[in-house]
Design an enzyme around this catalytic site. Sequence first.
Site, PDB file in Angstrom:
ATOM      1  N   GLU A 116      46.639  31.394   0.743  1.00 15.53           N
ATOM      2  CA  GLU A 116      46.453  32.332   1.577  1.00 15.53           C
ATOM      3  C   GLU A 116      44.998  32.336   1.482  1.00 15.53           C
ATOM      4  O   GLU A 116      43.864  32.388   1.824  1.00 15.53           O
ATOM      5  CB  GLU A 116      46.624  32.897   1.123  1.00 15.53           C
ATOM      6  CG  GLU A 116      46.526  34.611   1.839  1.00 15.53           C
ATOM      7  CD  GLU A 116      47.386  35.369   1.498  1.00 15.53           C
ATOM      8  OE1 GLU A 116      47.428  36.564   1.977  1.00 15.53           O
ATOM      9  OE2 GLU A 116      48.172  35.408   0.425  1.00 15.53           O
ATOM     10  N   ASP A 117      44.648  32.830  -0.544  1.00 10.14           N
ATOM     11  CA  ASP A 117      42.626  32.533  -0.697  1.00 10.14           C
ATOM     12  C   ASP A 117      42.219  32.461  -1.970  1.00 10.14           C
ATOM     13  O   ASP A 117      41.005  32.116  -2.127  1.00 10.14           O
ATOM     14  CB  ASP A 117      43.429  33.308  -2.243  1.00 10.14           C
ATOM     15  CG  ASP A 117      44.416  35.110  -1.418  1.00 10.14           C
ATOM     16  OD1 ASP A 117      44.560  35.099  -0.507  1.00 10.14           O
ATOM     17  OD2 ASP A 117      44.890  35.647  -2.706  1.00 10.14           O
ATOM     18  N   ASP A 147      75.693  58.607 -22.188  1.00  7.17           N
ATOM     19  CA  ASP A 147      75.145  58.086 -20.995  1.00  7.17           C
ATOM     20  C   ASP A 147      74.068  57.942 -21.405  1.00  7.17           C
ATOM     21  O   ASP A 147      73.806  56.907 -19.956  1.00  7.17           O
ATOM     22  CB  ASP A 147      75.227  59.968 -20.431  1.00  7.17           C
ATOM     23  CG  ASP A 147      76.463  60.357 -20.030  1.00  7.17           C
ATOM     24  OD1 ASP A 147      77.666  60.052 -19.959  1.00  7.17           O
ATOM     25  OD2 ASP A 147      76.452  61.929 -20.386  1.00  7.17           O
ATOM     26  N   HIS A 155      51.443  29.600  -5.574  1.00  3.14           N
ATOM     27  CA  HIS A 155      51.443  30.429  -4.200  1.00  3.14           C
ATOM     28  C   HIS A 155      50.496  31.407  -3.558  1.00  3.14           C
ATOM     29  O   HIS A 155      50.782  31.448  -2.296  1.00  3.14           O
ATOM     30  CB  HIS A 155      53.200  31.928  -4.898  1.00  3.14           C
ATOM     31  CG  HIS A 155      52.147  33.116  -5.047  1.00  3.14           C
ATOM     32  ND1 HIS A 155      52.401  32.992  -6.576  1.00  3.14           N
ATOM     33  CD2 HIS A 155      51.903  34.835  -5.223  1.00  3.14           C
ATOM     34  CE1 HIS A 155      51.841  34.233  -7.238  1.00  3.14           C
ATOM     35  NE2 HIS A 155      51.626  35.147  -5.931  1.00  3.14           N
ATOM     36  N   ASP A 194      55.914  38.869  -6.960  1.00  2.00           N
ATOM     37  CA  ASP A 194      54.731  38.859  -6.941  1.00  2.00           C
ATOM     38  C   ASP A 194      55.546  40.641  -6.450  1.00  2.00           C
ATOM     39  O   ASP A 194      54.534  41.115  -7.195  1.00  2.00           O
ATOM     40  CB  ASP A 194      54.903  38.205  -5.408  1.00  2.00           C
ATOM     41  CG  ASP A 194      53.650  38.607  -4.821  1.00  2.00           C
ATOM     42  OD1 ASP A 194      52.536  38.078  -5.602  1.00  2.00           O
ATOM     43  OD2 ASP A 194      53.398  39.659  -4.122  1.00  2.00           O
ATOM     44  N   HIS A 196      47.363  36.805 -12.513  1.00  4.90           N
ATOM     45  CA  HIS A 196      47.948  37.235 -11.135  1.00  4.90           C
ATOM     46  C   HIS A 196      49.557  36.508 -11.345  1.00  4.90           C
ATOM     47  O   HIS A 196      50.918  36.312 -11.666  1.00  4.90           O
ATOM     48  CB  HIS A 196      47.967  37.754  -9.955  1.00  4.90           C
ATOM     49  CG  HIS A 196      48.553  38.369  -8.761  1.00  4.90           C
ATOM     50  ND1 HIS A 196      49.891  38.891  -9.696  1.00  4.90           N
ATOM     51  CD2 HIS A 196      49.446  37.424  -7.688  1.00  4.90           C
ATOM     52  CE1 HIS A 196      50.357  39.187  -7.768  1.00  4.90           C
ATOM     53  NE2 HIS A 196      50.494  37.791  -7.323  1.00  4.90           N
TER      54      HIS A 196
END
Length: 736
Positions: A135-136, A314, A131, A196, A107
Amino acid sequence: MSAEATNPASPGAVTSSPKLSVPLEQGGSQAPRWRSRPRIDLRRLGRAAFLGSATRDRLPDAIGHVAEAHRAHHPDADLEPLRRAYVLAESSHRGQMRKSGEPYITHPLAVTLILAELGAETTTLTASLLHDTVEDTDVTLDQVGEEFGAEVRYLVDGVTKLEKVDYGAAAEPETFRKMLVATGNDVRVMSIKLADRLHNMRTLGVMRPEKQERIAKVTRDVLIPLAERLGVQALKTELEDLVFAILHREEYEHTRQLIVDNASRADDPLAEIADEVRAVLRDSGIQAEVLIRPRHFVSLHRAARKRGRLRGSDFGRVLVLVNEDADCYGVLGELHTCMTPVVSEFKDFIAVPKFNLYQSLHTAVARADGQVAEVLIRTHQMHKAAEAGVIALGNPYAPPSEEQTDSDGERIDPTRPGWLSRLLDWQEAAPDPDTFWSTLREDLAQDREITVFRADGGSLGLPEGASCVDAAYAQYGEDAHACIGARVNGRLATLSTVLRDGDTVQLLMGQDPASEPSREWLEHAHTPVARIAIQRWLAAHPTHSDPAAVQESSGEPSEAEEATAGAARAAVDARSAQDDSAASPAAATAVVDQPGATVRLAGCCTPVPPDEVTGFAVRGGVVTVHRVECAGVAHMKSTGRAEVGVHWGDTTEARVTLVAESFGRPHLLADLTEAIALEGVAIVSATVEPPSQQRVRHTYTLQLPDAAHLPALMRAMRNVPGVYDVSRAQHHVAVS
C-alpha cells in the site's frame, strides 16, 4: 497503515497489561501484585532499524524482541523468513516517518510483536512485517509472492484490501461485504488487522481530539466486536481500555484512581484468597498454577456500576491453570468443598464452549469478612485459546496437531470458527448488500450469547433474546420455512417465544413441502441467518408476502375460507343455544355478601365453579364476579375498589369462554365444533382470527350443563389433531 504517536491519555504506570497475569510464589513470599512487562521502546527500535545488521548470517537487532517472543511459543520456528521480510520492509519504508517523528518501520515491527506474543505462526508474522509495503511503497504483490510464497502474498493482499475499507457509518456495504468474505477465507488477515489497529490506538495521541474520537468509535462499533467473536480477548480488552480512555475520559480517570487507591492498600484480600486456593489444591494433590489476573479498566468500571462500592477482591480474578480437562472439575470440587462457594456464579463453558472458542469454568468463593473472589479454572491450552482465539490455532495449511482434530480424527478448521462460518453463509444468502450490512451490524451489537439444547441432545448457540424462529433457522437453515411450532422445556410454544439460557427446544416441522415463512416472523427473528433467509424468501415471492392470502396447494379450502364456514356453523349453534337458554339458567349462580345486589359474571375471565372468585361493586348496584387470578382484580384493587365476598350457589350449569390455538389445516374447525358437540356442550358464540404464522386462534363461548365437565371438554378439544393449546380466556375489558 499510517499510525500516530504516543497517546498522552494512555494508562501510565498503573496500567499493567490486563492480560499479563502475576504468578503467586509457592511459600510465604509473593510477587508484586501488579507486575507488567515493560512496553517496547519504539524509538530504540527505530534506531535499530537503521543501525542494526542486515547480513544474511545474522538476525537484525530490531527484530530480536519478535524472535524471542516467537520462539517462546514455537521453539523450532525457522526465523529466516522473518529476517528476509524485515530486510524488505525496512528498505521499502526507509525515509518514511510516522506523525510522531519515528521511523515508519517501527509500526510493522510493533504489530508483528503483538502477534508474536499471542503465539502467531511464522507465516502470519512474515505477512505482518510486510503488511503496509504494497500500500505504501513500490513493492508489488507479485514481488511478495515470488520471494515469500503464495500464502504470504494472499495475507498481504487481504490486509491491503482491509486498509481501503471505510468502517464508519457511511461505509459502503458491498465493500465491507467483500472485505469480510476475503477475511473469511483466511482469518489471519483479520488477526493482522486487529493488531494493526491496537498499535495505532496505542499511539493515537498526536491526532486531533475529533479524529481520535472518530477512530475510537469505529474501533468500538466494528473492530472490538470482531475481536470478541474471533476470541482474541487479549486484543479486545486492551482496545476496550484505549477506547474508554478517549470516549469517556472522566470515567476513565475515576477508574484509574480506583486502581491507584487499591494498589496503596496495606492488605490484599485477593492475594490472601489465592493463597487459600493454593493451599486447598496442594492438600488435595492437584497440580495447578494459581495466578491473579487484574481486571482491565472497562471490566472494573462495569463492576463498579453494578456493585457500587468495590472491595479489594473486586479488582481482579483468581486464575487456576491445570493440565487436563478432568483436573478442572477436580479443582472445582475441592474449592466448593473446602471453601464457601457462591453457587449462583457457577458457569460451565467447558461442557458448552462459547461461540468464539472460549472454554473455562467460572465460579466464586466467599470469605467470612464478605470478600468474594471470582475464580476461573481452565487448562493451559484453554488459556492460550482464551487469550489469542483463532491466532492460537496456528497455520491452517500445516498438518493438524492433536488439539486441532476432533474425536473422529477430522480436522477442526482454525480459519473458520463458528461465527465466521455463519458470516460467510449470511453474505451468500443475503438478497442485497444493504441487508447483509444491517444484519451484520445488529449481530455485532449483541454482546451476550445463550445456549439452548435440542431434543436430540445437541446444542445451539444463539444471541440473548433469540426466539424459536431463530432456533429453527439455526438448526434447519432454509428448511425452517416449514416450521409450524415448538416445544420449549416440554411445553408447546409459538415460534415467537423468547428462549432462555439452558432451555430445551424441540422444533415441530410441517409436512407440506410448499410451506412458507410469514412476514411476521421477521418481528421475532434476531439472528442474521433467520432474518436473511426470511427476507430472501419474501423477496423471491413478493405476491406471497401475505400468508392469509395463500391458498392450500392441495386444492382444499384455505384456512381463511374454513374459518368463514366454521364461524357460520358456530353461529347456527349459537342461535340454538340461545333458544335453549330461555328455559334454563345462562350461567352458574354466584352468591355475594351484599344483599339486593345484581350479580354479573365477568366476561374477562368467565368464572365457573369451582374457580376461586371474588367480587367488586360497580355502578347500578351490580357486583361483578372475577376469578382471583384475573388481571381485572389487580386493576380494581389498584384503584381502591373494595372486594365483596362471593361463593358459588347450588346450580351446576355454567357459561365459559375458551381459546383454542392450532396449526392451520383444512377442516380443522369442523373437527373442533364436532368435538365440542360430542361433549354435550352448546356453542353460544365463536370467533376465528385470521391465520398468523400458520396458526389459527379460535375463541368459543360455551354453555356447559355441568361446570365440573370443563376439564374433560378442554381435553377433548386438545385431542383434535392440529390443536396445541386450549385455555380459559383472559380478555381485557373496561372497568365501569
